[in-house]
Design a protein around this motif. Sequence first.
Motif, short mmCIF file in Angstrom:
data_model
loop_
_atom_site.label_atom_id
_atom_site.label_comp_id
_atom_site.label_asym_id
_atom_site.label_seq_id
_atom_site.Cartn_x
_atom_site.Cartn_y
_atom_site.Cartn_z
N GLU A 279 0.83 -1.22 0.00
CA GLU A 279 0.00 0.00 0.00
C GLU A 279 0.86 1.26 0.00
O GLU A 279 0.52 2.25 -0.64
N ILE A 280 1.98 1.22 0.73
CA ILE A 280 2.89 2.38 0.77
C ILE A 280 3.56 2.54 -0.60
O ILE A 280 3.67 3.65 -1.14
N GLU A 281 3.98 1.41 -1.16
CA GLU A 281 4.62 1.41 -2.49
C GLU A 281 3.67 2.03 -3.53
O GLU A 281 4.06 2.87 -4.34
N LYS A 282 2.39 1.60 -3.48
CA LYS A 282 1.40 2.10 -4.44
C LYS A 282 1.13 3.59 -4.24
O LYS A 282 1.03 4.37 -5.19
N LEU A 283 1.01 3.99 -2.98
CA LEU A 283 0.76 5.40 -2.66
C LEU A 283 1.88 6.29 -3.22
O LEU A 283 1.62 7.35 -3.79
N TRP A 284 3.11 5.81 -3.07
CA TRP A 284 4.29 6.54 -3.55
C TRP A 284 4.24 6.67 -5.08
O TRP A 284 4.44 7.77 -5.62
N ALA A 285 3.93 5.56 -5.75
CA ALA A 285 3.84 5.58 -7.22
C ALA A 285 2.69 6.50 -7.66
O ALA A 285 2.84 7.28 -8.61
N ASP A 286 1.57 6.42 -6.96
CA ASP A 286 0.43 7.29 -7.29
C ASP A 286 0.79 8.76 -7.10
O ASP A 286 0.41 9.62 -7.91
N GLY A 287 1.52 9.05 -6.02
CA GLY A 287 1.94 10.43 -5.75
C GLY A 287 2.81 10.98 -6.87
O GLY A 287 2.63 12.13 -7.32
N ALA A 288 3.73 10.13 -7.36
CA ALA A 288 4.60 10.55 -8.47
C ALA A 288 3.77 10.82 -9.72
O ALA A 288 4.00 11.81 -10.44
N GLU A 289 2.76 9.97 -9.97
CA GLU A 289 1.88 10.16 -11.14
C GLU A 289 1.09 11.48 -11.02
O GLU A 289 0.88 12.18 -11.99
N MET A 290 0.61 11.76 -9.80
CA MET A 290 -0.15 13.00 -9.58
C MET A 290 0.70 14.23 -9.91
O MET A 290 0.24 15.18 -10.53
N LEU A 291 1.96 14.21 -9.43
CA LEU A 291 2.86 15.35 -9.67
C LEU A 291 3.18 15.46 -11.16
O LEU A 291 3.28 16.56 -11.71
N LYS A 292 3.33 14.29 -11.81
CA LYS A 292 3.61 14.27 -13.25
C LYS A 292 2.43 14.87 -14.01
O LYS A 292 2.60 15.68 -14.93
N ALA A 293 1.21 14.49 -13.60
CA ALA A 293 -0.01 15.00 -14.25
C ALA A 293 -0.14 16.51 -14.06
O ALA A 293 -0.74 17.20 -14.88
N ALA A 294 0.46 17.03 -12.96
CA ALA A 294 0.40 18.48 -12.70
C ALA A 294 1.49 19.24 -13.45
O ALA A 294 1.62 20.45 -13.29
N GLY A 295 2.29 18.50 -14.24
CA GLY A 295 3.28 19.16 -15.08
C GLY A 295 4.72 19.02 -14.62
O GLY A 295 5.63 19.55 -15.25
N ALA A 296 4.94 18.28 -13.53
CA ALA A 296 6.32 18.09 -13.05
C ALA A 296 7.00 16.96 -13.82
O ALA A 296 6.33 16.08 -14.37
N GLU A 297 8.32 17.00 -13.81
CA GLU A 297 9.10 15.92 -14.43
C GLU A 297 9.59 15.00 -13.32
O GLU A 297 10.17 15.47 -12.33
N ILE A 298 9.35 13.70 -13.45
CA ILE A 298 9.76 12.74 -12.41
C ILE A 298 11.12 12.16 -12.80
O ILE A 298 11.29 11.66 -13.92
N VAL A 299 12.08 12.25 -11.89
CA VAL A 299 13.46 11.83 -12.19
C VAL A 299 13.91 10.82 -11.13
O VAL A 299 13.80 11.08 -9.92
N ASP A 300 14.43 9.68 -11.58
CA ASP A 300 15.00 8.72 -10.61
C ASP A 300 16.34 9.26 -10.14
O ASP A 300 17.18 9.70 -10.96
N ILE A 301 16.54 9.25 -8.81
CA ILE A 301 17.80 9.77 -8.26
C ILE A 301 18.38 8.76 -7.27
O ILE A 301 17.71 7.80 -6.87
N SER A 302 19.63 9.01 -6.89
CA SER A 302 20.28 8.15 -5.89
C SER A 302 20.79 9.00 -4.73
O SER A 302 21.38 10.06 -4.93
N LEU A 303 20.51 8.53 -3.53
CA LEU A 303 21.06 9.12 -2.29
C LEU A 303 21.82 7.98 -1.60
O LEU A 303 21.31 7.33 -0.69
N PRO A 304 23.05 7.72 -2.06
CA PRO A 304 23.71 6.45 -1.73
C PRO A 304 23.95 6.19 -0.24
O PRO A 304 24.05 5.04 0.18
N HIS A 305 24.05 7.23 0.57
CA HIS A 305 24.38 6.98 1.99
C HIS A 305 23.15 6.84 2.89
O HIS A 305 23.27 6.80 4.12
N THR A 306 21.97 6.75 2.26
CA THR A 306 20.72 6.66 3.02
C THR A 306 20.74 5.52 4.04
O THR A 306 20.23 5.65 5.15
#
Length: 495
Positions: A279-306
Amino acid sequence: MSDLNKLGLAEARDALRKGEVTSVELTESCLKAIDDADALNAFVHKTPEIALERAKAADERIKAGDAPSMCGLPIGIKDLFCTKGVPSQAASKILEGFKPEYESTVSQQLADAGAVMLGKLNMDEFAMGSSNETSVYGNAVSPWRRGNDDAQLTPGGSSGGSASAVSADLCLAATGTDTGGSIRQPAAFTGITGIKPTYGRCSRWGIVAFASSLDQAGPMTKDVRDAAIMLEAMCGHDPKDSTSTELAVPNFEAMLTGDIKGKKIGIPKEYRMDGMPAEIEKLWADGAEMLKAAGAEIVDISLPHTKYALPAYYVIAPAEASSNLARYDGVRYGRRAQLAQGDGITEMYEKTRAEGFGHEVQRRVMIGTYVLSAGFYDAYYNRARRVRTLIKKDFEDVFAAGIDAILTPATPSASFGLGEMTEADPVQMYLNDVFTVTVNLAGLPGISVPAGLDKQGLPLGLQLIGRPWDEGDLLNTAYALESAAGFVAKPGKWW
């Protein structure tokens, strides 16, 4: 207008300006709601006399046409903020009876802006906890329930009383503090909005310290617009706090356009944890889609020391806590234990601290003292500080590459039952902070926005992380996400 306590800050402000309602009426509505909600254990020191006095003064000020946005709006103050003449215990037995002769800078700024203090809110002792189960006042309880199950749920921590009170409409908004997620995690658990500003944006003066290089105050509100209004009143340079930054405070509300076209939103691959609920995974993916639909560009990034963030945090925070809490010894501050005949000063210190501090605070003070001790300082504390620098650099590199904000889950799960996480394994509780501590270690602003419900009907939140000092832009992105998510669920009243 009925149910005035259910209004948000912006709605109530506008109604006050139009003369449709008075601050006294708003305040009385909240005071009644508070008195009817003792089952939530959110308000631990009620201040109705102060509230009504401030409400009357606010009404005069509004009539005179001299009223900032927060004027006349009833709010709750977390028990970590010192409030003049009102018990300020940080939910600890050791500060029993402490009534400060001064006001914290943040609560003073809110008072100066005309905000009405309804009382002090429950929290984890010295802000150490993720479930509000370490409080001397007893557990704060979430107004939410799992389906038809009447098990009591946690409102999150350490700002659990604030989250519970705002979610249950006991106040229009509340102050919180965030050392490793203590605004954002409870906001996510209770379906409200919570923002931790950039470290140094809000003064820490007069707020009981937990970990001085991580602590930051922020607002907990019913929506993003309210967060923008309240944050502006809380921010500003304070010469009494050497970590407070001398920067102009923008009009955050005016920046809420909802236009995020062309913004680059980063999705960090390291936040995809093993065992993350679907459910968390889906919510996160849905959130990215919502921002994309609002005109944002979704970019995969790395924060290696997380992956090193939690271990580094749970070295640095207890180390600073053991240093900050050394002053509570029964001499300069706090209650003193009853001493036996022949007891000396050492026994007095030992008995006072053993009696005054709860188990979780004792645990963190002991860990902190250990990692700061001569033989282990380099192995633990200094190493953790170096890791912190690397985590901060990960974010700097990503922002330098043009990313405007980062989207992550706010918590690894929905709210859980009080007592479900046993004290036998404190690490289980610490894992609640897995998505939030990096933001504190790097000193960045982060906001939790309610974005959906799980299958049991409990709220889930998404977190946006912004560039340093760019709270306005972060709030605007959050506003776009909030608009797209359309979260309007409220807990059913059982209390």
